[in-house]
Design a protein around this motif. Structure first.
Motif, PDB file in Angstrom:
ATOM      1  N   GLU A 761      51.752  43.960  43.272  1.00 56.91           N
ATOM      2  CA  GLU A 761      51.085  44.835  44.250  1.00 56.91           C
ATOM      3  C   GLU A 761      49.891  45.580  43.643  1.00 56.91           C
ATOM      4  O   GLU A 761      48.802  45.598  44.208  1.00 56.91           O
ATOM      5  CB  GLU A 761      52.153  45.816  44.805  1.00 56.91           C
ATOM      6  CG  GLU A 761      51.663  46.739  45.911  1.00 56.91           C
ATOM      7  CD  GLU A 761      51.602  46.013  47.246  1.00 56.91           C
ATOM      8  OE1 GLU A 761      52.459  45.159  47.506  1.00 56.91           O
ATOM      9  OE2 GLU A 761      50.647  46.277  48.022  1.00 56.91           O
ATOM     10  N   ASP A 762      50.129  46.145  42.439  1.00 53.32           N
ATOM     11  CA  ASP A 762      49.095  46.991  41.830  1.00 53.32           C
ATOM     12  C   ASP A 762      47.909  46.175  41.305  1.00 53.32           C
ATOM     13  O   ASP A 762      46.869  46.729  40.975  1.00 53.32           O
ATOM     14  CB  ASP A 762      49.703  47.834  40.704  1.00 53.32           C
ATOM     15  CG  ASP A 762      50.377  46.948  39.633  1.00 53.32           C
ATOM     16  OD1 ASP A 762      50.779  45.818  40.013  1.00 53.32           O
ATOM     17  OD2 ASP A 762      50.454  47.365  38.478  1.00 53.32           O
ATOM     18  N   GLN A 763      48.046  44.845  41.267  1.00 50.25           N
ATOM     19  CA  GLN A 763      46.956  44.013  40.755  1.00 50.25           C
ATOM     20  C   GLN A 763      46.111  43.417  41.893  1.00 50.25           C
ATOM     21  O   GLN A 763      45.079  42.806  41.627  1.00 50.25           O
ATOM     22  CB  GLN A 763      47.541  42.856  39.930  1.00 50.25           C
ATOM     23  CG  GLN A 763      48.412  43.262  38.759  1.00 50.25           C
ATOM     24  CD  GLN A 763      47.597  43.614  37.527  1.00 50.25           C
ATOM     25  OE1 GLN A 763      46.523  43.060  37.325  1.00 50.25           O
ATOM     26  NE2 GLN A 763      48.078  44.540  36.715  1.00 50.25           N
ATOM     27  N   MET A 764      46.618  43.620  43.055  1.00 54.37           N
ATOM     28  CA  MET A 764      46.015  42.871  44.169  1.00 54.37           C
ATOM     29  C   MET A 764      44.527  43.134  44.389  1.00 54.37           C
ATOM     30  O   MET A 764      43.797  42.216  44.756  1.00 54.37           O
ATOM     31  CB  MET A 764      46.796  43.155  45.440  1.00 54.37           C
ATOM     32  CG  MET A 764      47.822  42.059  45.636  1.00 54.37           C
ATOM     33  SD  MET A 764      48.318  41.971  47.276  1.00 54.37           S
ATOM     34  CE  MET A 764      50.018  41.684  47.143  1.00 54.37           C
ATOM     35  N   GLN A 765      44.108  44.375  44.175  1.00 55.92           N
ATOM     36  CA  GLN A 765      42.677  44.641  44.343  1.00 55.92           C
ATOM     37  C   GLN A 765      41.910  44.403  43.055  1.00 55.92           C
ATOM     38  O   GLN A 765      40.734  44.047  43.081  1.00 55.92           O
ATOM     39  CB  GLN A 765      42.456  46.084  44.849  1.00 55.92           C
ATOM     40  CG  GLN A 765      42.862  46.281  46.302  1.00 55.92           C
ATOM     41  CD  GLN A 765      42.247  45.219  47.231  1.00 55.92           C
ATOM     42  OE1 GLN A 765      41.057  44.902  47.157  1.00 55.92           O
ATOM     43  NE2 GLN A 765      43.089  44.626  48.085  1.00 55.92           N
ATOM     44  N   LEU A 766      42.638  44.597  41.920  1.00 57.29           N
ATOM     45  CA  LEU A 766      41.959  44.471  40.627  1.00 57.29           C
ATOM     46  C   LEU A 766      41.418  43.065  40.386  1.00 57.29           C
ATOM     47  O   LEU A 766      40.375  42.900  39.756  1.00 57.29           O
ATOM     48  CB  LEU A 766      42.926  44.834  39.488  1.00 57.29           C
ATOM     49  CG  LEU A 766      43.246  46.345  39.356  1.00 57.29           C
ATOM     50  CD1 LEU A 766      44.300  46.575  38.274  1.00 57.29           C
ATOM     51  CD2 LEU A 766      41.963  47.101  38.985  1.00 57.29           C
ATOM     52  N   ILE A 767      42.188  42.079  40.896  1.00 59.36           N
ATOM     53  CA  ILE A 767      41.766  40.694  40.616  1.00 59.36           C
ATOM     54  C   ILE A 767      40.401  40.376  41.206  1.00 59.36           C
ATOM     55  O   ILE A 767      39.766  39.383  40.851  1.00 59.36           O
ATOM     56  CB  ILE A 767      42.803  39.664  41.113  1.00 59.36           C
ATOM     57  CG1 ILE A 767      43.127  39.916  42.588  1.00 59.36           C
ATOM     58  CG2 ILE A 767      44.058  39.679  40.256  1.00 59.36           C
ATOM     59  CD1 ILE A 767      43.950  38.825  43.216  1.00 59.36           C
ATOM     60  N   PHE A 768      39.922  41.217  42.137  1.00 58.70           N
ATOM     61  CA  PHE A 768      38.582  40.996  42.705  1.00 58.70           C
ATOM     62  C   PHE A 768      37.492  41.634  41.852  1.00 58.70           C
ATOM     63  O   PHE A 768      36.316  41.469  42.127  1.00 58.70           O
ATOM     64  CB  PHE A 768      38.520  41.526  44.150  1.00 58.70           C
ATOM     65  CG  PHE A 768      39.320  40.682  45.112  1.00 58.70           C
ATOM     66  CD1 PHE A 768      38.772  39.510  45.616  1.00 58.70           C
ATOM     67  CD2 PHE A 768      40.603  41.044  45.486  1.00 58.70           C
ATOM     68  CE1 PHE A 768      39.517  38.721  46.488  1.00 58.70           C
ATOM     69  CE2 PHE A 768      41.334  40.262  46.351  1.00 58.70           C
ATOM     70  CZ  PHE A 768      40.805  39.087  46.860  1.00 58.70           C
ATOM     71  N   GLU A 769      37.883  42.428  40.850  1.00 51.04           N
ATOM     72  CA  GLU A 769      36.894  43.025  39.937  1.00 51.04           C
ATOM     73  C   GLU A 769      36.440  41.941  38.950  1.00 51.04           C
ATOM     74  O   GLU A 769      37.238  41.082  38.553  1.00 51.04           O
ATOM     75  CB  GLU A 769      37.533  44.182  39.149  1.00 51.04           C
ATOM     76  CG  GLU A 769      37.951  45.362  40.023  1.00 51.04           C
ATOM     77  CD  GLU A 769      36.772  45.974  40.742  1.00 51.04           C
ATOM     78  OE1 GLU A 769      35.689  46.077  40.136  1.00 51.04           O
ATOM     79  OE2 GLU A 769      36.921  46.360  41.942  1.00 51.04           O
ATOM     80  N   PRO A 770      35.154  41.980  38.561  1.00 48.91           N
ATOM     81  CA  PRO A 770      34.680  40.937  37.656  1.00 48.91           C
ATOM     82  C   PRO A 770      35.422  40.948  36.294  1.00 48.91           C
ATOM     83  O   PRO A 770      35.767  42.027  35.804  1.00 48.91           O
ATOM     84  CB  PRO A 770      33.214  41.257  37.471  1.00 48.91           C
ATOM     85  CG  PRO A 770      32.926  42.499  38.227  1.00 48.91           C
ATOM     86  CD  PRO A 770      34.126  42.923  38.946  1.00 48.91           C
ATOM     87  N   PHE A 771      35.630  39.769  35.819  1.00 45.81           N
ATOM     88  CA  PHE A 771      36.266  39.536  34.509  1.00 45.81           C
ATOM     89  C   PHE A 771      37.656  40.152  34.391  1.00 45.81           C
ATOM     90  O   PHE A 771      38.093  40.538  33.333  1.00 45.81           O
ATOM     91  CB  PHE A 771      35.376  40.043  33.353  1.00 45.81           C
ATOM     92  CG  PHE A 771      33.989  39.460  33.416  1.00 45.81           C
ATOM     93  CD1 PHE A 771      33.791  38.108  33.140  1.00 45.81           C
ATOM     94  CD2 PHE A 771      32.888  40.233  33.767  1.00 45.81           C
ATOM     95  CE1 PHE A 771      32.519  37.564  33.211  1.00 45.81           C
ATOM     96  CE2 PHE A 771      31.634  39.689  33.841  1.00 45.81           C
ATOM     97  CZ  PHE A 771      31.441  38.346  33.571  1.00 45.81           C
ATOM     98  N   THR A 772      38.363  40.304  35.519  1.00 45.72           N
ATOM     99  CA  THR A 772      39.728  40.833  35.473  1.00 45.72           C
ATOM    100  C   THR A 772      40.693  39.681  35.714  1.00 45.72           C
ATOM    101  O   THR A 772      40.568  38.965  36.711  1.00 45.72           O
ATOM    102  CB  THR A 772      39.916  41.913  36.558  1.00 45.72           C
ATOM    103  OG1 THR A 772      38.868  42.851  36.428  1.00 45.72           O
ATOM    104  CG2 THR A 772      41.278  42.590  36.421  1.00 45.72           C
ATOM    105  N   ARG A 773      41.647  39.540  34.876  1.00 47.08           N
ATOM    106  CA  ARG A 773      42.648  38.486  35.008  1.00 47.08           C
ATOM    107  C   ARG A 773      44.021  39.119  34.800  1.00 47.08           C
ATOM    108  O   ARG A 773      44.143  40.136  34.131  1.00 47.08           O
ATOM    109  CB  ARG A 773      42.442  37.369  33.992  1.00 47.08           C
ATOM    110  CG  ARG A 773      40.993  36.827  33.975  1.00 47.08           C
ATOM    111  CD  ARG A 773      40.863  35.640  33.072  1.00 47.08           C
ATOM    112  NE  ARG A 773      41.385  34.440  33.675  1.00 47.08           N
ATOM    113  CZ  ARG A 773      41.709  33.340  33.007  1.00 47.08           C
ATOM    114  NH1 ARG A 773      41.610  33.322  31.688  1.00 47.08           N
ATOM    115  NH2 ARG A 773      42.173  32.276  33.601  1.00 47.08           N
TER     116      ARG A 773
END
Ligand code: ADP
Length: 962
Positions: A761-773
């Motif tokens: 859940e907490d990664q769901m928006q982060l994955i749209f940030e550049p260079f975030t995996r």
């Protein structure tokens, strides 16, 4: 306060005058008019009756006079008729006597003697009287024969006597012969009375009976004459005594006219009228004394009144009547002629007496008319007086309540709003007064409310004033003549002049020329459109410093008749302006930096992509070279080169795309895209990868897959491939990927569902940030962490969005939402079919300065056996060759030394032989500007480097077979 409105209505009149005027208009004037008409009719009728009356009287008087004249004339005629008869008888007796021989008795003979002068006559009467006289005048000598003739005719004396005695009017009866013998009864002394030797035939009572004067041989009446023998006025009736040879003589009777005269004079004629008798020649035989003075008569009327109309008429007409002016007054005259005698009997009567009755009637009627007028005058005087009194009474009756109401209104006007209800006698007035009373009460209530409201308003006003004074802003009210009406400010230092200098003056007197003009335009615009306008300007205030101001100009719409004004709210924005300035400078600096970054990236990318083009191109050539096929190991190595090269290329491309999007330079080519076709292409592209990973790639075949959307085909394909490749990459062993499509509220949702580890859940928006995996999930899996960033940005750029749902351990679903396009797309012609059917040898000219690229193109030629390639190193050579050989297609690099692709195209287009040849730009530049510029300058297409072999070959075929 309102000034009383100017009245344009007619001048007000007092009530009494108004009522009086309406009486006059409605009652009196028509009444008087009718009466005047009646009076007129009365007088006209009166006049007409009088005329009729006079006419009737005149005609009856005429008739009466004519009747009298005719009756008397006939009566005279009757009497004359007897005399004529007697004279005729006498003549025939004499004729008879002349031819009969008879002796004269002695006694009679003894009475005849000669006169010494030759006359033969009776010197005495019969003894005892009763004889006739005889007289031979001696004109003819009296011989035997004459004495014998005398003796014959002397014997007729008894006849003469009988005739005379039988005719009462006869003065004497006689015989005259042509030789002047006269026998006459009664006897008189002839010698004494007669002249000697007279010729009897020369006398009128002889010759009027001769052949010449009396051809009918009747009895003849002579003109009256005065008888010297003492009989007065007489006339003679004579009858000829004719023998066969000649006229022997005449028999005659002398008539005394007095008899007729008396008859005429004694005529009884009404209206004091009288009769007159005149002979044929106009001799007056009878007329009364009254006539003598009126007519101023002498003996002969014809001779006396030769010029008179009446006399002329009288002379020529036997009978007649008329009205004539005689003796200074109007006389009604009628006359009649006595037959045979031709005497005229005239009857005269004064008209004034005839018409006396008619005149009297007229006078009476006129008098009655006069009395009627007088009576009417008296009546109208009394009536007018009565009406006037009535008008006054009525005006009092109406005016009193009006004045009562006026007083009420006056008192209400002075502020005594609650008035007693008056008792009035006119219903409408009473109702009006009641309404006035109610109005007063309502006015009172309204006034109370208004007072309260105005107190509240004053309170609010003072609050407002306090508020305005506390504001940093300056507020101006400006009228339509650009004059300052009011100014509110806490600090006059913000003004250009002091408040009291500004109020009443115009903008142009206070502000610099151009600013005043801008202000006036805006004030005008605001007043015309009623819309708020804004303005920013710098101005030197009284504080002697330049400051920036922002002004909001809004209309003040007045409810009253006052002219609209505008309210200008001026705010000091100097600090904001300074901040803005700093920001602009910072932005410019940032833009410059960004531009430098973009340019740097563009250049780096170009530099990287050019060798990458050669690497990938040659790798592909090696892979597909039919002449020198690679061994399996070599093939694996080349695959490795290809994979690493593609990854690098992908990374470069993605970084550049993000940079482009962030700098706002990403341009999209939006078109209608068939979802099914797109998904199929993506499936085809991903299938090899899915197989590599052992993942089952499936597509849901739903109705929504046949929809069309509005998107950039290439970019959307990029997004979907990214999502699908992630779904394949981040999956479990023997997992699956399901691609689906559905219509949700006018949006097409394309979803990619996997059976991977899922996303916390907490990664769901982060994955749209550049260079975030997600670290623990990506170990050993190739990736840079910018795919999703780019996918989301591209989707949003196309007007859509990306959503993600995931359950850890179960899998994830990425959904792309794009607007649904209702327009169907037209299917493209089957180019491939056309290409395969073709057997023509085409010429393609390739111009590029990079030898590696030229070499690569030679290798690519193997895949286009129908093409004859011409490769040249510069624009100049290319132009030369194109001019000579007219190829079917030209491929042109853009970035070349000396003459770049744009210049080369310009020259090519100017050559008549080459102007229609399609030219495709082939460039390693990633600048969208280059792409755009190329299309604007007339390139038919744009192929980016590094080339993708199969699509490159397909595009060339498309152009050649077009
Ligand atoms: P990359 O795949 O190159 O790492 P992406 O931006 O495409 O970069 O993805 C970002 C990260 O989001 C990935 O590294 C991965 O951790 C996670 N991710 C993407 N897609 C999925 C998926 N289908 N299932 C699980 N995790 C995923």
């Amino acid at each position: 306060m309102h000034s009383p409105r100017q009245s344009t209505s007619p001048k007000a009149v007092p009530l009494v005058k108004w009522i009086w005027n309406s009486y006059l208009k409605t009652a009196l004037i028509p009444f008087i008019c009718v009466e005047l008409v009646f009076l007129g009719v009365y007088f006209i009728t009166n006049d007409w009756i009088k005329g009729e009356n006079v006419e009737m009287i005149q005609s009856s008087a005429n008739e009466e006079l004519i009747r009298i004249a005719e009756r008397e004339a006939i009566s005279i005629r009757h009497e004359a008729g007897g005399i004529e008869h007697a004279v005729q008888m006498l003549a025939s007796q004499a004729k008879h006597q002349l031819v009969q021989a008879s002796a004269l008795p002695l006694e009679e003979a003894s009475r005849l003697i000669y006169h010494p002068e030759g006359m033969y006559y009776t010197y005495k009467d019969r003894t005892g009287g009763g004889g006739a006289a005889l007289y031979y005048t001696g004109h003819v000598p009296v011989g035997e024969q004459e004495r014998e003739k005398a003796a014959k005719l002397f014997q007729i004396q008894d006849v003469l006597r009988d005739v005379k005695e039988s005719q009462p009017l006869a003065a004497s009866a006689y015989i005259n012969t042509y030789d002047s013998l006269n026998v006459i009864y009664p006897y008189f002394d002839v010698i004494e009375q007669y002249m000697p030797h007279i010729d009897v035939t020369a006398l009128n009572f002889y010759y009027e009976a001769d052949e010449a004067h009396n051809p009918q041989r009747k009895s003849v009446w002579t003109e009256p004459y005065y008888d010297l023998a003492g009989n007065g006025w007489i006339t003679s009736v004579i009858a000829p005594i004719d023998s066969e040879e000649r006229m022997e003589g005449v028999a005659g009777i002398d008539i005394t006219i007095d008899t007729f005269v008396d008859k005429v004079l004694n005529l009884s004629i009404p209206w004091n009228g009288y009769g007159m008798l005149i002979s044929e020649e106009g001799t007056m035989l009878a007329f009364p004394d009254a006539a003598k003075s009126e007519w101023k008569l002498s003996r002969n009327i014809y001779e006396q009144n030769r010029q008179s109309v009446f006399v002329d008429t009288l002379r020529t007409q036997e009978h007649g009547w008329g009205s004539y002016e005689i003796g200074g007054k109007s006389q009604l005259i009628s006359w009649s002629t006595v037959p045979q005698l031709n005497w005229k009997l005239i009857v005269v009567a004064p008209e004034e007496l005839i018409y006396a009755n008619a005149a009297q009637v007229e006078q009476t009627m006129t008098r009655v008319g006069g009395w009627m007028i007088a009576g009417l005058l008296v009546f109208y005087s009394i009536f007018i007086l009565y009406l006037y009194i009535q008008a006054k009474r009525m005006s009092r009756f109406i005016a009193n309540p009006i004045s009562h109401m006026r007083q009420m209104v006056g008192r209400i006007g002075e502020g005594e709003y609650r008035q007693e209800r008056p008792q009035l006698r006119i219903q409408e007035m009473q109702e009006t007064a009641d309404k006035l009373g109610e109005m007063g009460h309502e006015l009172g209530d309204t006034k109370d409310k208004w007072l309260q409201a105005s107190l509240r308003a004053e309170e609010r006003e003072s609050h407002l004033q306090a508020l305005l004074s506390s504001l940093d802003d300056v507020i101006f009210e400006i009228d339509k003549h650009y004059r300052y009406v009011r100014i509110w400010t806490k600090d006059e230092g913000y003004l250009v002049k002091s408040k009291h200098e500004l109020i009443g003056n115009t903008l142009s007197s206070a502000l610099p020329g151009d600013l005043a003009t801008r202000y006036m335009d805006i004030v005008n615009e605001t007043l015309t459109t009623n819309r708020t306008q804004t303005l920013e300007y710098a101005l030197q205030t009284m504080k002697e410093e330049w400051r920036w101001f922002s002004a909001r100009v809004s209309p003040i719409l007045k409810q009253t008749n006052e002219e609209n004004t505008v309210l200008i709210l001026v705010r000091d924005i100097t600090e904001r302006k300074q901040m803005e300035q700093r920001l602009i400078e910072a932005k410019n600096a940032a833009e410059l930096a960004s531009q430098a970054k973009s340019e740097f990236l563009s250049r780096v990318s170009h530099e990287l992509r050019t060798p990458l083009n050669a690497i990938l191109g040659f790798a592909q050539v090696m892979q597909f070279d039919p002449e020198e096929p690679l061994s399996e190991v070599q093939m694996d190595n080349v695959d490795e080169i290809m994979r690493a090269g593609k990854h690098l290329l992908e990374l470069i491309n993605e970084v550049l795309d993000i940079t482009r999007i962030e700098s706002g330079k990403m341009s999209l080519s939006m078109e209608t895209v068939a979802v099914d076709e797109l998904l199929n292409e993506c499936m085809d592209l991903l299938e090899p990868m899915a197989q590599d990973y052992g993942i089952a790639l499936k597509k849901e075949q739903t109705a929504a897959c046949h929809l069309v959307i509005h998107a950039d085909y290439t970019r959307l394909k990029q997004v979907l491939i990214n999502l699908m490749s992630n779904a394949v990459k981040y999956n479990r062993n023997a997992g699956s990927v399901l691609v689906g499509c559905e219509l949700v509220h006018q949006e097409v949702r394309i979803s990619v569902t996997d059976t991977g580890p899922g996303i916390p859940e907490d990664q769901m928006q982060l994955i749209f940030e550049p260079f975030t995996r997600i670290e623990d999930q990506t170990v050993g899996i190739e990736g840079s962490g910018i795919g999703l960033t780019l996918a989301r940005q591209l989707t949003e750029l196309m007007g859509g969005r990306i959503e993600v749902e995931s359950k850890v351990g179960e899998g994830s679903r990425f959904s792309v939402y794009l607007p649904h396009n209702l327009k169907p797309i037209e299917s493209d012609p089957d180019v491939e079919a056309a290409i395969s059917n073709s057997e023509t040898k085409y010429q393609v000219l390739y111009i590029d300065d990079n030898p590696a690229n030229l070499l690569l193109m030679d290798k690519v030629a193997v895949h286009l056996p129908e093409v004859e390639w011409k490769n040249v190193k510069s624009g100049r050579e290319g132009i030369q060759l194109a001019g000579q050989q007219c190829p079917d297609l030209i491929l042109l690099d853009i970035h070349m030394p000396e003459m770049d692709g744009f210049e080369t195209l310009e020259v090519l287009r100017s050559l008549q032989r080459c102007c229609d040849i399609p030219v495709i730009a082939v460039s390693a530049s990633i600048s969208s500007l280059d792409h755009k510029k190329a299309m604007e300058l007339g390139f038919d297409d744009y192929i980016p480097k590094p080339i993708e072999l199969s699509s490159f070959v397909h595009k060339i075929k498309t152009y050649l077979h077009a």
